[in-house]
Design a protein around this motif. Structure first.
Motif, PDB file in Angstrom:
ATOM      1  N   TYR A   1       1.138  -1.558   0.087  1.00 29.90           N
ATOM      2  CA  TYR A   1       0.144  -0.283  -0.169  1.00 29.90           C
ATOM      3  C   TYR A   1       0.877   1.223   0.326  1.00 29.90           C
ATOM      4  O   TYR A   1       2.263   1.137   0.365  1.00 29.90           O
ATOM      5  N   PRO A   2       0.570   2.373  -0.722  1.00 28.07           N
ATOM      6  CA  PRO A   2       1.428   3.578  -0.425  1.00 28.07           C
ATOM      7  C   PRO A   2       1.699   3.851   1.006  1.00 28.07           C
ATOM      8  O   PRO A   2       0.681   3.376   1.464  1.00 28.07           O
ATOM      9  N   LYS A   3       2.023   5.054   0.686  1.00 25.75           N
ATOM     10  CA  LYS A   3       2.313   5.096   2.498  1.00 25.75           C
ATOM     11  C   LYS A   3       0.493   6.014   3.097  1.00 25.75           C
ATOM     12  O   LYS A   3       1.207   7.016   2.057  1.00 25.75           O
ATOM     13  N   ASP A   4       0.691   6.394   4.543  1.00 21.70           N
ATOM     14  CA  ASP A   4      -0.020   7.184   5.313  1.00 21.70           C
ATOM     15  C   ASP A   4      -1.667   6.468   4.416  1.00 21.70           C
ATOM     16  O   ASP A   4      -2.758   6.607   4.506  1.00 21.70           O
ATOM     17  N   TYR A   5      -1.384   5.240   3.573  1.00 19.29           N
ATOM     18  CA  TYR A   5      -3.004   4.705   2.794  1.00 19.29           C
ATOM     19  C   TYR A   5      -3.536   4.448   4.089  1.00 19.29           C
ATOM     20  O   TYR A   5      -3.284   3.700   5.014  1.00 19.29           O
ATOM     21  N   ILE A   6      -5.216   4.911   4.210  1.00 14.82           N
ATOM     22  CA  ILE A   6      -6.318   3.972   5.375  1.00 14.82           C
ATOM     23  C   ILE A   6      -6.571   2.910   4.907  1.00 14.82           C
ATOM     24  O   ILE A   6      -6.571   2.602   3.996  1.00 14.82           O
ATOM     25  N   ILE A   7      -6.194   1.803   5.266  1.00 17.54           N
ATOM     26  CA  ILE A   7      -6.475   0.181   5.398  1.00 17.54           C
ATOM     27  C   ILE A   7      -7.247  -0.354   5.646  1.00 17.54           C
ATOM     28  O   ILE A   7      -7.879  -0.246   6.200  1.00 17.54           O
TER      29      ILE A   7
ATOM     30  N   HIS B   1     -19.016  -5.785  15.310  1.00 16.59           N
ATOM     31  CA  HIS B   1     -18.134  -7.765  14.697  1.00 16.59           C
ATOM     32  C   HIS B   1     -16.644  -7.643  15.834  1.00 16.59           C
ATOM     33  O   HIS B   1     -16.526  -8.477  16.180  1.00 16.59           O
ATOM     34  N   GLY B   2     -16.565  -6.467  16.609  1.00 15.30           N
ATOM     35  CA  GLY B   2     -15.954  -6.417  18.052  1.00 15.30           C
ATOM     36  C   GLY B   2     -14.501  -6.721  17.531  1.00 15.30           C
ATOM     37  O   GLY B   2     -13.359  -7.027  18.210  1.00 15.30           O
ATOM     38  N   CYS B   3     -13.706  -6.499  15.969  1.00 17.62           N
ATOM     39  CA  CYS B   3     -12.656  -6.933  15.413  1.00 17.62           C
ATOM     40  C   CYS B   3     -12.313  -5.565  15.494  1.00 17.62           C
ATOM     41  O   CYS B   3     -12.773  -4.226  14.243  1.00 17.62           O
ATOM     42  N   ILE B   4     -10.396  -5.528  14.663  1.00 23.80           N
ATOM     43  CA  ILE B   4      -9.666  -3.789  14.096  1.00 23.80           C
ATOM     44  C   ILE B   4     -11.112  -4.053  12.983  1.00 23.80           C
ATOM     45  O   ILE B   4     -11.091  -4.938  11.870  1.00 23.80           O
ATOM     46  N   ASP B   5     -11.010  -2.839  12.080  1.00 23.00           N
ATOM     47  CA  ASP B   5     -11.945  -2.434  10.954  1.00 23.00           C
ATOM     48  C   ASP B   5     -10.646  -1.342   9.902  1.00 23.00           C
ATOM     49  O   ASP B   5     -10.843  -2.324   8.752  1.00 23.00           O
ATOM     50  N   ILE B   6      -9.586  -0.473  10.900  1.00 18.11           N
ATOM     51  CA  ILE B   6      -8.640  -0.093   9.800  1.00 18.11           C
ATOM     52  C   ILE B   6      -8.074   0.651  10.395  1.00 18.11           C
ATOM     53  O   ILE B   6      -7.967   0.513  11.788  1.00 18.11           O
TER      54      ILE B   6
END
Length: 849
Positions: free
Chosen positions: A433-439, A488-493
């Motif tokens: 992913y590019p730098k600073d990309y919101i994944i 869902h209680g999990c990490i999203d971003i």
């Protein structure tokens, strides 16, 4: 890392060979022999991979040859496997012949594979001789790492701490000082510049300031843009305009830099705004943003600019600027941060000699020189090694390096400490992913699965294992958690810090895991020396010219913001993901990519799919959201039995009803996202319903169809595993169905009219966490005691309720309430504001407010 990549390929070869040897006919014995040879090579590779770091040219070549032959074996065996899968799906007379006899084309394929295997085995013999000459040790048939998930491994994850909150330890005073500067009574336009080296916590502090209630209430509009090393002035201005003016991408795409600057200028004359420029590298950035026109005028209304930077750029900003050098943490705060990661409260209770750990920990914290990033990373590592002897050894072996290198050393240590090669591959992959990309984590997980990075573990879905991998990386502070999924209680971003991104990109380049090409930095993947391996994965970012991969053997191709993309035929491609690009001759590119697992085209033009797409029998994910399709998605897509995730907007047809003699199996389908602006006939939806009734393993169902027949509710009887349901553009509903899947955690229903109170039905769902409803026109709404036991977020649109009856104990966990256009709920709103368990109430377009 080359050994790790090889292990993943070998695992795939073993799986194919074990499961399909009975179908390989004349090449069965050759495949079994090849498996043994490949396992032997893995033993050589473990020794050679370590010695390659000594920069021995011959060993680098040997490592490359071993990896190449593994990929060749994978491709050859999969070609026969594909032939068998294709024959099983054939229908009619030719299908019967293909299943019980050998067609001439099949015999040709088998013959070619047999020849290829013999060629591969000759290569292996040559490699073995080279290994002996280079004194590479055969470590034997060492099994692939045993990957399991035990109870202790899982218990850590629910207790992960927010990354930004960790990095803010010790900055409470500076936080208050910056907030005061921003909200003071000075009317003229001014800036605050937070200055510090990388890893010092600038962005975390700025984000905390930006999100504070005082700041958000003080400014009419706010915007946050990340500048970084690679930026275009017009792109930053467009993003600022989008955030402060609410403009959509479509409305500003055709504007030039002067027009965008003018609109921002005019808006700021009327509105007090805060604009954050995060991670500014160049001293002329302010000049670039105001090049065509002065986009940021001094309207004497108290607007502010907040800058984070590694350089002192105050003299280059043509407005009054307060420079705030960010101080390093003192010894006490350093220990507080380190211990919050290494010895959280839930672990302290099981440690016998806490004082010994604290004594060593304070010394280690001092070594980090007050850098929050270094402290968080080291704390994450230490939390996995609660052994005083190991803490002492780390202290004794601490290298004497500068700050920048110190962080990289800790990253390297954490990387090597990851529990298996699958997780190490997942971490390096983030550099694509590019730098600073919101994944987006669900999308990242789909890529990991397609790449083969997620192992099959008994009693765990692949997605569940991948979610635990993300949590493991977060707990080690190797990724930044931006947002969690409440439902869902999990990490999203997530994001990854620039320093960690640089480390991943360099490690991936040296190991031949991944190369990156962009206009600013050049091609990272071009080996700087002969000691670097050529990669089978490429990521192309922000290019104006066409894509020209360096090798036809490439297996993964990722593209981000390419003006145009002309991809040559890449028959061995397994992952293809391109976003914000115009595609050329795309139909011919993927028509022969039988190995393809993942296809994503986001915000792309020129999309034409081949009629033969149904031959892509390994395809797991297809995502065409927000792309312009120049032709219909072929119906043969629905014939692919391996599909796990399907995301389609307009431009597709439902599958034809299956013949009674043909059994379609979609056992893997987890996610179905279908958005259609208009459906012309009832037959269209009838055919889709017949297909959907076979999808009894679905976990996410998103249907946004106009008009949406109420027949859709009949699907739920055959979907017992649904967790996330979104149904949009429903017409008039007399009442909701009595039964929803008991497993549902997120439910979104948008209707023109709901005539009967939906709450008595929905409050019985035991797992429901997020509920969004639209269109109820009843006068009263009732929620009984013990109703909605898990509900945390409730959003209501266009409710005309005059009375909301709530018994004590209902919605006991409700955290967020949002009301949109609920014009008759004035009295209801007054009562709700007194409920003690609500933390966030948003009232939008409600006349009383």
């Amino acid at each position: 890392m080359a050994e790790s990549a090889y292990s993943i390929v070998l695992s795939n070869v073993n799986t194919l060979a074990i499961q399909e040897t009975t179908l390989l006919c004349g090449v069965t014995l050759e495949v079994e022999s090849l498996k043994d040879e490949l396992k032997r090579l893995q033993g050589f590779l473990r020794d050679a991979d370590g010695k390659r770091r000594l920069r021995d040219e011959d060993i680098v070549v040997l490592v490359s040859q071993i990896r190449d032959v593994g990929y060749e074996a994978d491709n050859a065996i999969e070609a026969v496997d594909h032939m068998q899968k294709r024959n099983r799906l054939k229908k009619g007379f030719m299908g019967a012949i293909a299943r019980y006899a050998r067609l001439p084309s099949d015999l040709t394929t088998l013959l070619n594979v047999g020849v290829e295997i013999e060629h591969i085995k000759r290569k292996i013999s040559e490699i073995v001789e080279s290994a002996k000459r280079l004194e590479i040790v055969d470590l034997g048939n060492v099994p692939i790492e045993n990957v399991h998930v035990d109870d202790e491994f899982q218990q850590d994850y629910p207790n992960y701490q927010n990354y930004e909150e960790i990095l803010l330890v010790g900055f409470e005073g500076e936080y208050e000082e910056i907030v005061e500067k921003l909200v003071d009574t000075e009317k003229s336009l001014s800036a605050i510049s937070i200055v510090a080296m990388g890893g010092a916590g600038k962005t975390a502090l700025a984000k905390k300031v930006f999100m504070s209630c005082r700041v958000q209430e003080h400014f009419g509009k706010t915007a946050w843009v990340t500048v970084s090393q690679k930026y275009k002035g017009i792109d930053l201005l467009k993003e600022i305009m989008k955030q402060i003016m609410g403009s959509t991408d479509e409305s500003i795409d055709k504007l030039n830099e002067y027009e965008v600057g003018q609109k921002i200028h005019d808006f700021l004359l009327q509105t007090k705004c805060l604009v954050v420029l995060d991670d500014v590298w160049e001293t002329d950035t302010w000049e670039q943003l105001n090049r065509s026109i002065r986009a940021f005028p001094d309207a004497a209304n108290g607007s502010r600019i907040l800058i984070t930077t590694r350089k002192d750029i105050a003299n280059h900003v043509q407005i009054p600027t307060h420079v705030h050098p960010l101080k390093k943490l003192d010894e006490e705060k350093s220990w507080e941060l380190l211990s919050s990661k290494a010895l959280p409260s839930y672990k302290r209770s099981v440690i016998h000699d806490v004082d010994e750990f604290e004594k060593l920990g304070r010394k280690l914290a001092k070594k980090c020189d007050g850098l929050p990033l270094a402290l968080a990373l080291l704390g994450g590592y230490l939390s996995k090694h609660l052994n005083a002897r190991e803490w002492s050894d780390i202290l004794l072996d601490w290298p004497s390096t500068r700050n920048g290198q110190m962080v990289q050393n800790i990253v390297a240590r954490s990387y090597k400490d990851l529990p298996n090669h699958y997780l190490r591959s997942c971490f390096l992959y983030i550099a694509s992913y590019p730098k600073d990309y919101i994944i987006d984590v669900p999308r990242l997980i789909e890529l990991w699965i397609a790449e083969g990075f997620i192992p099959k573990i008994p009693n765990h879905k692949l997605e569940e294992t991948a979610e635990m991998y993300v949590a493991e990386l977060a707990q080690r502070s190797l990724v930044e958690v931006i947002e969690r999924s409440r439902a869902h209680g999990c990490i999203d971003i997530i994001k990854i810090h620039d320093i960690l991104h640089d480390w991943c990109a360099e490690e991936a380049r040296q190991d031949g895991f991944l190369d990156v090409k962009n206009e600013t930095t050049g091609q990272v993947g071009e080996p700087a020396s002969s000691n670097n391996l050529v990669s089978y994965r490429s990521s192309f970012q922000s290019l104006s010219n066409e894509i020209l991969p360096g090798t036809t053997n490439i297996r993964t191709l990722l593209g981000f913001e390419l003006q145009s993309a002309s991809v040559p035929k890449l028959r061995l491609l397994r992952v293809l993901s391109i976003e914000k690009s115009t595609l050329k001759d795309f139909c011919t590119v993927i028509s022969g990519c039988i190995h393809l697992r993942y296809l994503r085209l986001g915000n792309c033009g020129g999309v034409v799919l081949p009629s033969s797409i149904g031959q892509l029998l390994y395809l797991q994910t297809i995502d065409l959201r927000d792309s312009y399709l120049e032709s219909q998605v072929p119906k043969s897509l629905w014939d692919i039995p391996s599909l796990r995730n399907v995301y389609l907007d307009d431009g597709f047809s439902p599958p034809p009803p299956p013949a009674k003699s043909v059994r379609l199996h979609h056992k893997e389908l987890q996610t179905l996202f279908l958005g259609i602006s208009h459906v012309g006939t009832k037959l269209w939806f009838h055919d889709m319903v017949i297909f959907l009734r076979q999808m009894n393993q679905l976990r996410t169902l998103f249907l946004m169809i106009f008009p949406m027949p109420t027949e859709v509710f009949s699907l739920f009887a055959n979907m017992p595993h649904l967790v996330d349901i979104t149904l949009g553009q429903l017409g008039v509903l007399d009442k909701l169905p009595d039964e929803f899947p008991q497993s549902v955690r997120r439910l979104v229903l948008y209707a023109d009219v709901i005539r009967q109170d939906p709450m008595p039905i929905l409050e019985k769902l035991p797992c429901l966490v997020v509920l969004k409803l639209e269109g109820y026109e009843g006068k009263t709404m009732s929620c009984s005691a013990q109703g909605f036991p898990q509900l945390q977020e409730l959003e209501l649109h266009r409710f005309s309720v005059e009375e909301w009856r709530t018994e004590e104990g209902t919605m006991s966990k409700l955290f967020i309430l949002t009301l949109w256009k609920c014009e008759k709920m004035i009295k209801v709103c007054e009562e709700l504001l007194d409920l003690s368990y609500l933390s966030h109430v948003t009232l939008a377009e409600v006349p009383y407010f």
